[in-house]
Design a protein around this motif. Structure first.
Motif, PDB file in Angstrom:
ATOM      1  N   VAL A 289       5.594  19.009  -0.863  1.00 38.49           N
ATOM      2  CA  VAL A 289       6.377  18.565  -2.022  1.00 38.49           C
ATOM      3  C   VAL A 289       6.583  17.043  -1.955  1.00 38.49           C
ATOM      4  CG1 VAL A 289       8.646  18.694  -3.138  1.00 38.49           C
ATOM      5  CG2 VAL A 289       7.480  20.782  -2.450  1.00 38.49           C
ATOM      6  N   ALA A 290       6.845  16.517  -0.752  1.00 40.71           N
ATOM      7  CA  ALA A 290       7.039  15.069  -0.606  1.00 40.71           C
ATOM      8  C   ALA A 290       5.778  14.316  -1.015  1.00 40.71           C
ATOM      9  CB  ALA A 290       7.414  14.719   0.832  1.00 40.71           C
ATOM     10  N   SER A 291       4.618  14.903  -0.785  1.00 39.32           N
ATOM     11  CA  SER A 291       3.364  14.181  -1.025  1.00 39.32           C
ATOM     12  C   SER A 291       2.961  14.171  -2.494  1.00 39.32           C
ATOM     13  CB  SER A 291       2.243  14.774  -0.171  1.00 39.32           C
ATOM     14  OG  SER A 291       1.938  16.070  -0.627  1.00 39.32           O
ATOM     15  N   VAL A 292       3.595  14.993  -3.325  1.00 38.50           N
ATOM     16  CA  VAL A 292       3.208  15.038  -4.744  1.00 38.50           C
ATOM     17  C   VAL A 292       3.422  13.673  -5.405  1.00 38.50           C
ATOM     18  CG1 VAL A 292       3.732  16.059  -6.999  1.00 38.50           C
ATOM     19  CG2 VAL A 292       3.575  17.520  -5.002  1.00 38.50           C
ATOM     20  N   ASN A 293       4.493  12.975  -5.030  1.00 40.56           N
ATOM     21  CA  ASN A 293       4.731  11.635  -5.585  1.00 40.56           C
ATOM     22  C   ASN A 293       4.233  10.525  -4.664  1.00 40.56           C
ATOM     23  OD1 ASN A 293       5.758  12.294  -8.071  1.00 40.56           O
ATOM     24  ND2 ASN A 293       7.862  12.425  -7.346  1.00 40.56           N
ATOM     25  N   LEU A 294       3.340  10.875  -3.758  1.00 37.34           N
ATOM     26  CA  LEU A 294       2.657   9.942  -2.853  1.00 37.34           C
ATOM     27  C   LEU A 294       3.560   9.366  -1.773  1.00 37.34           C
ATOM     28  CD1 LEU A 294       0.609   8.396  -5.753  1.00 37.34           C
ATOM     29  CD2 LEU A 294      -0.320   9.852  -3.942  1.00 37.34           C
ATOM     30  N   CYS A 295       4.528   8.511  -2.127  1.00 37.08           N
ATOM     31  CA  CYS A 295       5.455   8.009  -1.116  1.00 37.08           C
ATOM     32  C   CYS A 295       6.626   7.360  -1.832  1.00 37.08           C
ATOM     33  CB  CYS A 295       4.778   7.004  -0.178  1.00 37.08           C
ATOM     34  SG  CYS A 295       4.299   5.446  -0.955  1.00 37.08           S
ATOM     35  N   SER A 296       7.704   7.110  -1.091  1.00 40.19           N
ATOM     36  CA  SER A 296       8.834   6.394  -1.684  1.00 40.19           C
ATOM     37  C   SER A 296       8.554   4.892  -1.596  1.00 40.19           C
ATOM     38  CB  SER A 296      10.125   6.761  -0.959  1.00 40.19           C
ATOM     39  OG  SER A 296      10.067   6.387   0.395  1.00 40.19           O
ATOM     40  N   ASN A 297       9.293   4.103  -2.369  1.00 41.92           N
ATOM     41  CA  ASN A 297       9.004   2.666  -2.429  1.00 41.92           C
ATOM     42  C   ASN A 297       9.266   1.983  -1.075  1.00 41.92           C
ATOM     43  OD1 ASN A 297      11.433   0.564  -2.713  1.00 41.92           O
ATOM     44  ND2 ASN A 297      12.136   2.538  -3.514  1.00 41.92           N
TER      45      ASN A 297
ATOM     46  N   ALA B 208       0.834  -1.210   0.000  1.00 45.12           N
ATOM     47  CA  ALA B 208       0.000   0.000   0.000  1.00 45.12           C
ATOM     48  C   ALA B 208       0.867   1.258   0.000  1.00 45.12           C
ATOM     49  CB  ALA B 208      -0.903  -0.009   1.222  1.00 45.12           C
ATOM     50  N   TYR B 209       0.292   2.370  -0.423  1.00 45.41           N
ATOM     51  CA  TYR B 209       0.964   3.655  -0.226  1.00 45.41           C
ATOM     52  C   TYR B 209       1.220   3.830   1.261  1.00 45.41           C
ATOM     53  CZ  TYR B 209      -0.736   5.224  -4.857  1.00 45.41           C
ATOM     54  OH  TYR B 209      -0.998   5.370  -6.184  1.00 45.41           O
ATOM     55  N   SER B 210       2.314   4.494   1.599  1.00 44.29           N
ATOM     56  CA  SER B 210       2.539   4.821   3.010  1.00 44.29           C
ATOM     57  C   SER B 210       2.304   6.317   3.208  1.00 44.29           C
ATOM     58  CB  SER B 210       3.977   4.473   3.410  1.00 44.29           C
ATOM     59  OG  SER B 210       4.881   5.429   2.880  1.00 44.29           O
ATOM     60  N   HIS B 211       2.411   6.752   4.449  1.00 44.60           N
ATOM     61  CA  HIS B 211       2.510   8.178   4.754  1.00 44.60           C
ATOM     62  C   HIS B 211       3.572   8.764   3.822  1.00 44.60           C
ATOM     63  CE1 HIS B 211       3.675  11.785   6.967  1.00 44.60           C
ATOM     64  NE2 HIS B 211       2.620  11.632   7.751  1.00 44.60           N
ATOM     65  N   SER B 212       3.356   9.995   3.352  1.00 45.59           N
ATOM     66  CA  SER B 212       4.286  10.561   2.366  1.00 45.59           C
ATOM     67  C   SER B 212       5.691  10.785   2.932  1.00 45.59           C
ATOM     68  CB  SER B 212       3.737  11.863   1.791  1.00 45.59           C
ATOM     69  OG  SER B 212       2.587  11.596   1.016  1.00 45.59           O
ATOM     70  N   GLN B 213       5.843  10.850   4.254  1.00 44.52           N
ATOM     71  CA  GLN B 213       7.185  10.934   4.841  1.00 44.52           C
ATOM     72  C   GLN B 213       7.815   9.553   4.999  1.00 44.52           C
ATOM     73  OE1 GLN B 213       6.279  14.357   8.002  1.00 44.52           O
ATOM     74  NE2 GLN B 213       8.371  13.608   8.205  1.00 44.52           N
TER      75      GLN B 213
END
Lengths: 438, 438
Positions: free
Chosen positions: A284-292, A67-72
């Motif tokens: 800005v971090a949330s624009v790409n949703l989250c890192s892998n 799943a997507y995580s928190h954007s941080q």
């Protein structure tokens, strides 16, 4: 565990035949958690890798590794990383200051995007520099303000040089927003002394600059007289806290003794920013949703090696020591070989993974390069590649003091291949110098 | 396999308890290849997942799953993806046209970065739109030129509207560079007809616009009278080739029946660009070195499902059918429930994962929203969340025809939870309307 195969490397990449570390076991188990309870799994994986996988899955809401995580990044993993930073520095770290990213590069872009408003905004960067910085500053429309590292003092960072460049930029209407420091250095391989770091912190505090600390080589130190100190630790030692200095520390899973470049994992620790700026970083971090998520898991593992008593403890640290001491040996061998070449001088690689020798090229070679429409060091590197298959990167790719020529070579070739490389390089160099001797 | 846990979803994320697909087995084996030859592994993993892992490792130079790859992605995986596109479309696909990315979002950013030179450059975007587009255009300093989808005709895309908006923008000195089409639609859930797609291709060709085709929901079609056709297939059917139209198709592992959002895998297929522009795309792709290898592997698996005779063939397609038919059922149930609410009208979800109902709010509710300093639909959504725990996203987050109000809800809640959700939503809505009735 494997090292980079980028085209920027000397000869072929170092692909070790070692069995994977704990990390790879944990990643596999997190990718396929249904096998965790199976009997066969205990035959294939160490007890502590299974335990770690369970711990990590418990940290992920709904155990949803897909799943997507928190954007941080996943909060539990940020907790682990913050604990790792505390253990390293001896000062508190806050999981809310951690932003997990797909390697360190996107983190650098994020900060440049936030810092640069127009071409009137300048970022102080070391020369030579890792080209990520020049590329990112150009992409975001800002101005790279160079400060030169002093080759004569082992790529020393002089505060007087910082001051001069800052004043010169100001007089041209450039407003300096941040200072980039790469420690250990890339491509230059030096490790800053703590006293030098204190001067840098003082300078940033006085000039109100954001200190962008590229600390991705923090585990890669090869000389007994140097140690890695994070800029956060140094500034806290000086008594400076959140209100005194804005500091970003970049870390990556691609370096150290992990070398997991392809996993794209990393984080930045962001301290000393006001809540509204923090809010913008998060946006800005949330624009790409989250890192892998695999990269996130790996970043947490890198910052929490096994502890005494864990099944993997001994093999893990034996592997770590073997890799780092082998890199140190390779650095020494290559440094000595380079320094034995006519017209070549090479500072020692105190850290990171590079040597950045200077080469005095004969006038005739410089003229031949001109005719071939190449920078002289690029001309040398192309000839070397053609003649030997050895890849080095011309110094002009990193910028350098005008009129000087360098190349970067990594210390990554496997130890048993180095003698052959040195022989081929030495023969080529001799032939090249003979061909173009003035 | 798990679906998104973004805060943008209705109620809690759908986290299925199904055992992982073939994909997860292959990922685990690629992460930890030393277990491939062990006897226990055959008890834990299907024969075809082991075979696939071997094939994939053979495609990776040096079998180095931890190394940086080519900045476009591993060539062998791009070959697999190109074959998958050919099988889907019936037209050739070139692995050199594929750029593997950390999900579709970074691919969209890359194209925006390349297309936008200043605020005088416009990108035609559907309204309502997925906010990635507005965010990316803003970040890169361009102008979003809206075209409105027609709610009355099931979120129809009218060419006359495109023309009007293009002319209006031109008259303001905006030069339109590209047209974004999201098919199946997000947040609107419509699926374009082939004849409509042909008109769009014709329009882009005539106006020399890059067609940015967001096709990430290509597997998510829920109605028998609609089918997914890629824009590349449609343009090739029309006889248009490389020289006639510049086309970018975005695909992701986060949607379809995979839902692997956290793996950050995806690709874009880039056709009809000149070699020098291709060079620039490659340059931008190389700034972040490469996308994560697990995401790359997953993208290749998504485009190459098991074949007849493979051990996982039957279970894989049974799982796929179960997921997609369940999503179709959920879409129908939620659509009917929404349409039964006072003042709510909802187009059917033909595809994607969303319903985007329109809500006529009483004047008093609009005034109450104003007092609370909120958009009326955001006011409704906040009240819904407080009262029931159900999360929907206000239409104002996606833009909408001024004076109309909507919200987006996903079709992701598990089937057995939907009746309870519908009951709570219905009760809340009734109470809300009673409270604010004019």
């Amino acid at each position: 565990m494997r090292y980079c195969t980028a085209t920027l490397e000397i000869l072929n990449p170092w692909v070790s035949s070692q069995s994977p570390f704990l990390e790879r076991c944990v990643l596999a188990l997190c990718d396929h958690p249904t096998i965790l309870d199976r009997a066969e799994t205990q035959g294939l994986f160490s007890a502590d890798s299974i335990e770690r996988a369970f711990q990590i899955l418990d940290q992920i809401p709904g155990r949803a590794t897909g799943a997507y995580s928190h954007s941080q990044g996943i909060k539990g993993l940020r907790d682990t990383i913050a604990s790792g930073i505390e253990a390293r520095d001896g000062y508190p770290a806050d999981p809310n200051d951690i932003f997990l990213t797909d390697g360190a590069s996107p983190a650098v872009h994020m900060m440049m995007q936030l810092l640069i408003r127009s071409e009137k905004d300048g970022i102080l960067c070391p020369i030579p520099q890792y080209p990520l910085y020049s590329a990112s500053i150009t992409l975001h429309g800002g101005t790279l303000v160079p400060y030169y590292l002093d080759e004569a003092t082992g790529w020393g960072l002089e505060i007087s040089e910082l001051k001069n460049q800052l004043e010169a930029a100001k007089s041209k209407g450039i407003s300096i927003r941040a200072l980039v420091v790469i420690n250990p250095g890339n491509p230059t391989g030096q490790v800053l002394s703590e006293s030098n770091q204190k001067e840098i912190v003082e300078f940033c505090k006085k000039e109100k600059l954001v200190l962008l600390a590229d600390e991705v080589y923090q585990e890669n130190i090869y000389v007994p007289d140097k140690q890695f100190h994070s800029f956060k630790k140094v500034s806290r030692t000086m008594g400076y806290g959140e209100k005194d200095i804005s500091l970003v520390s970049f870390q990556s899973v691609s370096k150290g003794y992990h070398g997991e470049c392809g996993k794209r994992g990393g984080y930045m620790e962001v301290t000393g920013f006001s809540p509204d700026i923090r809010e913008q970083i998060y946006k800005v971090a949330s624009v790409n949703l989250c890192s892998n998520i695999s990269g996130q898991i790996l970043a947490s593992l890198v910052m929490s090696p096994p502890k005494v008593g864990d099944e993997s403890y001994e093999s893990y640290f034996a592997e770590k020591d073997a890799i780092l001491s082998s890199l140190a040996k390779r650095a020494k061998t290559l440094e000595a070989a380079l320094n034995s070449l006519e017209g070549v001088t090479c500072n020692r690689a105190e850290g990171a993974m590079y040597l950045f020798p200077r080469i005095e090229l004969p006038k005739k070679a410089i003229e031949a390069a001109k005719s071939a429409n190449k920078a002289p060091d690029a001309f040398y590197a192309a000839r070397l590649l053609d003649a030997t298959g050895i890849v080095v990167v011309p110094g002009s790719g990193f910028r350098q003091v005008p009129g000087t020529w360098h190349f970067r070579c990594t210390i990554l070739p496997q130890e048993d291949r180095i003698p052959a490389i040195v022989t081929r390089l030495t023969e080529f160099h001799k032939g090249f110098m003979d061909e173009f001797r003035d």
